[in-house]
Design a protein around this motif. Structure first.
Motif: not given
Length: 221
Positions: A143-161
């Motif tokens: 529920t916290l207010p959100r903003s669009e960000v770019e960040l570097e993450v572990d590739p195994r945490s995402v599906d390639g998108s």
């Protein structure tokens, strides 16, 4: 840990700086009150952080040496550090007793995503408090207010998108079966396992660690 290059993604995360203590609402569940840290929590946290069974799964693997060490731990989450952390005290609603603490000690830890952790007093294990805390905390987190960000993450945490929903992550020792059950009951899914040098005092060799994730997209299913 065997490192893979992190990948850049676009997502939405809680707006930083995070809401200050004065603006954070107390989270109430059936049996618990989850509230911001206070300097007055020293005795309650010291009682928690001097239980060897509780501290075994921390990075140091040892109890706090004295109350000054506990005081320094509390200071990590008090203003002005509340702008980059989101931790709460876990208290019994019936008595106010401190039985644990949990939340986000930092916003971008192992995998690049916000990473949640918690600890509960030994005498309160096995009563469902950890699961109740995690569900209450996670529900509030979305529920916290959100903003669009770019960040570097572990590739195994995402599906390639490149554009992905925001996520919460957690890391546990593979031997910590209790925390595995808590995470799975709250909807977290395992996505990574690895070995790294054991940093706990009195331990040697490697420790097996497991990464879990919970996507905001899961809420829409």
């Amino acid at each position: 840990m065997s490192e893979q290059p992190k990948v850049k993604v676009r997502t939405r995360l809680p707006t930083r700086p995070l809401p200050p203590f004065a603006e954070r609402k107390v989270i109430r569940t059936e049996r618990l009150i989850l509230r911001p840290f206070s300097e007055d929590d020293l005795d309650g946290l010291y009682a928690l952080r001097t239980q060897a069974e509780v501290m075994n799964f921390t990075l140091t693997g040892r109890i706090d040496a004295d109350k000054e060490e506990t005081r320094a731990f509390i200071a990590r989450f008090l203003p002005p550090n509340d702008s980059e952390t989101y931790n709460v005290m876990i208290c019994l609603a019936s008595t106010g007793e401190i039985i644990g603490n949990g939340g986000m000690p930092r916003m971008d830890q192992t995998f690049g995503w916000p990473e949640i952790g918690y600890m509960i007093k030994r005498e309160h294990w096995g009563q469902g408090y950890a699961t109740e805390f995690l569900r209450g905390f996670v529900d509030n987190w979305w529920t916290l207010p959100r903003s669009e960000v770019e960040l570097e993450v572990d590739p195994r945490s995402v599906d390639g998108s490149r554009n992905v929903p925001d996520m919460l992550t957690a890391v546990i020792d593979d031997d910590n079966r209790g925390s595995r059950r808590v995470l799975e009951k709250t909807g977290f899914r395992e996505f990574k396992q690895w070995f790294e040098a054991d940093s706990r005092e009195g331990h040697s060799g490697n420790v097996s660690l497991v990464g879990f994730k919970l996507s905001s997209a899961e809420l829409k299913r």
